[in-house]
Design an enzyme around this catalytic site. Structure first.
Site, PDB file in Angstrom:
ATOM      1  N   HIS A 284       0.865  -1.194   0.000  1.00 28.65           N
ATOM      2  CA  HIS A 284       0.000   0.000   0.000  1.00 28.65           C
ATOM      3  C   HIS A 284       0.897   1.238   0.000  1.00 28.65           C
ATOM      4  CE1 HIS A 284      -3.424   2.474   0.586  1.00 28.65           C
ATOM      5  NE2 HIS A 284      -3.732   2.213   1.835  1.00 28.65           N
ATOM      6  N   HIS A 323      -2.403  -2.057  -9.788  1.00 27.49           N
ATOM      7  CA  HIS A 323      -3.399  -1.439  -8.909  1.00 27.49           C
ATOM      8  C   HIS A 323      -4.663  -2.282  -8.944  1.00 27.49           C
ATOM      9  CE1 HIS A 323      -5.895   1.586  -6.973  1.00 27.49           C
ATOM     10  NE2 HIS A 323      -4.763   2.159  -6.615  1.00 27.49           N
ATOM     11  N   ASP A 379       2.668   5.525  -6.606  1.00 24.11           N
ATOM     12  CA  ASP A 379       3.927   5.401  -5.854  1.00 24.11           C
ATOM     13  C   ASP A 379       5.157   5.313  -6.738  1.00 24.11           C
ATOM     14  OD1 ASP A 379       2.015   3.469  -3.620  1.00 24.11           O
ATOM     15  OD2 ASP A 379       2.903   5.427  -3.204  1.00 24.11           O
TER      16      ASP A 379
END
Ligand code: SDX
Length: 444
Positions: A284, A323, A379
């Site tokens: 995460h 994702h 990210d």
């Protein structure tokens, strides 16, 4: 033989209009059931009406990791994973990044509308004047080892805030709700910066009320002996855009954790400490830290083919890719990638950017990734900006937690006001032993 009688499977047996229903035949009994389809969903509790006899508990749905379960209604974050769309309260992130700032976006997420000038001035004044934390929090921080991970410190100190504001237990009190929202959004940068300064053995740099939200965070991180820290406005703006992009993301793992813990009617500080803990995980929010470590391990573009072979052999994952919802390029990654170039113009080139760009190119040319719809996520590039801003890698997820606090607070407020919600308590499929006789240790 199918029963003539089509049973209404719903609890209340409500009659659904023909075209918005699901007809299910239970081949164990031949019974046919009709379930109402509303907003692309069927109510899981409707399955309980499907039984083989009156003693039967009825059917449940089985959904490990909740890959296909809507747990709540929300009006905050909207994602179209196929089209790569993200909106907060209906405004696209592209518009908010171009015209807004994080503090205004946080107001929008928490309150539902963009503020008027007076509302914004009041909000900014409240946030600015609640950035300090109780001096005892510093003593709590001093209990950590010098090299404690700042996310471990953050999850502890956020939870500790609940002990300083016992009124927050009145979760339905609107003033307490508002103060919790203000305090959490205002104090998260202070707790984050204190954790960073603790790691370096530096004295804490206190909030500076003359600075904007992102400027103040940079000051609390980097101010040394100078009288007043003067952040580079281009870097402060890049950080503000990153804050906007990380503010909310519908029912991600950490938001789901906040809602799950918040459903027990615990205070919001404790609920949001659960969100910090969930965000810490490498799958995460912790991924931004892992991306930089991955790029360090790759070292040069020459090593990319071997690295990708290792990923395809399941030796490790391409961190920052993939994702659960986006099966297209994460729109946040696209915006962040644009700001990487702007920041590096100020701070100087990063060899890791060259590796990251080439790695992305090679991956998106490889069907292992395109077949699985694995694209860069939020990210993948964000860590390059944080590194360029002078942040250490283990601070990256802490920086993610700062803006996500407004999303967590907004979703917590929705939870406590949602009459449909109750304590979250999933069921299970039990496949362990039953009714065994205890055997004494001498007989085992
Ligand atoms: C965030 O939910 C959110 O909204 C989160 C977030 C937010 O704003 O809150 O967007 C922030 O957490 C972004 C994600 C950051 N995490 C990473 O970058 C870690 C690397 N990515 C993955 O681990 C993965 O893609 C997830 C966790 C993000 C999604 O996992 P899923 O949806 O459970 O997908 P999966 O693990 O079932 O993978 C499907 C397939 C598998 O291959 P097969 O076994 O079917 O052959 O894709 C493969 C996986 O092995 N796969 C990857 C991969 N991600 C998935 N293979 C290599 N590298 C990867 N990164």
């Amino acid at each position: 033989m199918a029963s003539e009688q089509t049973q209404q499977a719903g609890e209340d047996g409500g009659v659904a209009t023909a075209q918005e229903t699901l007809s299910i035949t239970d081949n164990r009994t031949g019974e046919t059931y009709e379930m109402e389809i509303t907003e692309g969903t069927v109510r899981a509790m409707d399955f309980r009406g499907i039984k083989v006899n009156e003693d039967d508990f009825g059917l449940m749905t089985y959904d490990p990791a909740f890959k296909n379960t809507a747990s709540t209604r929300s009006k905050i974050g909207y994602i179209d994973g196929e089209a790569g769309i993200l909106e907060y309260r209906g405004y696209s992130i592209e518009q908010l990044c171009e015209h807004s700032n994080y503090l205004e976006t946080a107001y929008l997420i928490v309150n539902g509308e963009l503020p008027s000038k007076d509302e914004y001035a009041q909000w900014e004044h409240e946030i600015t004047h609640h950035t300090y934390v109780h001096e005892n929090v510093k003593k709590l921080m001093e209990g950590f080892r010098y090299d404690a991970h700042p996310m471990g410190m953050l999850q502890s100190t956020v939870g500790a805030l609940s002990t300083f504001y016992p009124g927050a237990n009145n979760i339905t009190d609107e003033h307490e709700q508002h103060m919790a929202a203000v305090r959490l959004i205002a104090k998260m940068p202070t707790l984050a910066a204190f954790a960073y300064r603790h790691n370096l053995g530096l004295p804490y740099s206190y909030p500076d009320n003359d600075l904007s939200y992102p400027e103040n965070f940079l000051s609390m991180l980097f101010k040394m002996a100078e009288w007043k820290y003067e952040p580079d406005p281009r870097l402060a703006r890049a950080l503000d855009v990153l804050f906007i992009l990380h503010a909310d993301h519908e029912q991600n793992a950490s938001t789901a954790a906040v809602r799950n813990v918040g459903s027990t009617q615990v205070d919001p500080y404790s609920a949001i400490a659960a969100g910090v803990s969930a965000l810490y995980g490498p799958l995460h929010g912790g991924a931004n830290e892992q991306v930089l470590r991955m790029l360090d391990r790759i070292g040069t573009t020459d090593n990319i083919p071997d690295f990708l072979e290792g990923v395809k052999n399941r030796e490790e994952r391409l961190m920052g890719f993939g994702h659960r919802v986006y099966k297209n390029y994460d729109p946040r990654a696209r915006i962040i990638k644009h700001h990487v170039d702007e920041v590096l113009e100020v701070t100087g080139k990063s060899p890791k950017l060259e590796i990251a760009v080439e790695l992305e190119k090679r991956a998106l040319d490889d069907e292992f990734f395109t077949e699985r719809k694995l694209y860069p996520n939020v990210d993948y590039y964000s860590g390059l900006i944080y590194e360029a801003l002078g942040m250490p890698t283990d601070m990256f997820t802490v920086i993610f937690a700062i803006p996500r606090t407004s999303g967590w607070v907004g979703q917590w407020l929705e939870l406590v006001k949602d009459d449909e919600q109750a304590i979250a308590r999933p069921r299970q499929i039990y496949d362990g032993y039953r009714e065994r006789e205890y055997v004494g240790i001498d007989e085992r």
